[in-house]
Design a protein around this motif. Sequence first.
Motif, PDB file in Angstrom:
ATOM      1  N   CYS A 153       2.093   2.218  -3.314  1.00  0.00           N
ATOM      2  CA  CYS A 153       1.105   2.933  -4.114  1.00  0.00           C
ATOM      3  C   CYS A 153       0.909   4.353  -3.594  1.00  0.00           C
ATOM      4  O   CYS A 153       0.907   5.323  -4.355  1.00  0.00           O
ATOM      5  CB  CYS A 153      -0.239   2.211  -4.074  1.00  0.00           C
TER       6      CYS A 153
ATOM      7  N   LEU B  17      -0.832  -1.963  -7.021  1.00  0.00           N
ATOM      8  CA  LEU B  17      -1.771  -2.762  -6.233  1.00  0.00           C
ATOM      9  C   LEU B  17      -2.147  -4.065  -6.948  1.00  0.00           C
ATOM     10  O   LEU B  17      -2.582  -5.018  -6.300  1.00  0.00           O
ATOM     11  CB  LEU B  17      -3.023  -1.936  -5.938  1.00  0.00           C
TER      12      LEU B  17
ATOM     13  N   SER C  18       6.708  -3.013  -3.797  1.00  0.00           N
ATOM     14  CA  SER C  18       5.536  -3.845  -4.064  1.00  0.00           C
ATOM     15  C   SER C  18       5.940  -5.296  -4.272  1.00  0.00           C
ATOM     16  O   SER C  18       5.223  -6.218  -3.865  1.00  0.00           O
ATOM     17  CB  SER C  18       4.779  -3.319  -5.274  1.00  0.00           C
TER      18      SER C  18
ATOM     19  N   TRP D 103      -1.699   4.119  -8.093  1.00  0.00           N
ATOM     20  CA  TRP D 103      -2.189   2.865  -7.516  1.00  0.00           C
ATOM     21  C   TRP D 103      -2.010   1.672  -8.435  1.00  0.00           C
ATOM     22  O   TRP D 103      -2.656   0.648  -8.243  1.00  0.00           O
ATOM     23  CB  TRP D 103      -3.646   3.047  -7.090  1.00  0.00           C
TER      24      TRP D 103
ATOM     25  N   ILE E   5       0.839  -1.207   0.000  1.00  0.00           N
ATOM     26  CA  ILE E   5       0.000   0.000   0.000  1.00  0.00           C
ATOM     27  C   ILE E   5       0.872   1.255   0.000  1.00  0.00           C
ATOM     28  O   ILE E   5       0.568   2.242  -0.676  1.00  0.00           O
ATOM     29  CB  ILE E   5      -0.962  -0.041   1.195  1.00  0.00           C
TER      30      ILE E   5
END
Lengths: 131, 188
Positions: free
Chosen positions: A26, A35, A104, A32, A23
């Motif tokens: 992002c 994600l 990520s 975003w 999160i």
Amino acid sequence: MKAGLKTVVVLAFVLAIGFTLVILSCALWNNWLPLIVAFTFVLAPLPNSVCGRLAGSNDFTAESNTAYLSFGHFLTGTLVSSGFAIPLILLHSKLIQGPACWMSMAGGSLVYGTILVYAGLFNEGQDEMGF
Amino acid sequence: MSSGLPRSSYDPRRIFLFNLPKLNLGGKGREIGTYLAGGLFAASFFLLIDASTISSHAKPPPDAPYDTVPVHISFTDWIPAIFSTLGYLTISILDKTHLTSNSSDSFGSEGSIASRARAVLFVGVALLAGGFAGSLTVLILKYLVPGYNAYAYYGAANVGMNGGLMLSSLILWIAQSSSDEYEYQLTV
């Protein structure tokens, strides 16, 4: 393997850290796209369990169909590989920043690893899940 | 049988003079090979998707910001990928045990199962090889001959994608054709 209360707490912490990383990757850049990685890694254990149930892998007297199992393994490999490939693609075409990519990826692998370890520890009754 | 070979290693149906080593990975190797093949399948697809993403977000060079980008990835670049994917599916769906079986149909009229399986395998391999050759053609005719050497990555990614599919189908073949000893142990 015995799984105590400490293991559960540690696993929960690791899961939370993983989701936080994804999160953050992002939110820090207000973009975003990374994600998607979380979805692929959350979905990754699904094909094996579905295909294991389809093949009837617990009933050894019946003819268990290994094609279902192999297809589940194949799909798992596909999902895990795309979980690593998507951030790299986004980085390569400069849609996300470098740190977002690594964060990520690390977060996604932490989430997936947690699910694997949890399934391995708490499925003692079944012989082998084999994610 | 008057050959000097020991009886145990002699297979009367073999067609090669030398004994070819038989790869036997066992249950675990079968599983790992399938995982690897799936991962390579997705990775090779993402290689081409990477090139398409870069192409769709490509900007003209900074010293001439009003120029148009001369070449983009279009549907032409995806045609070899479509052929390769069809060939991949054909090969993987095929039941490999029928390739060497001598048994004929229960009806016996349509020819043996083995020859039909081999025909399907031939079509699959031809599609795979055709996809690879097509990707080479795209690389040469679309990017190298007109002199778009700065955009040669698009074509190279195409070749890499089709080669990756071939490699993945090879790994899947080896993994799936190893014997099911694991399975037998469980069934006994």
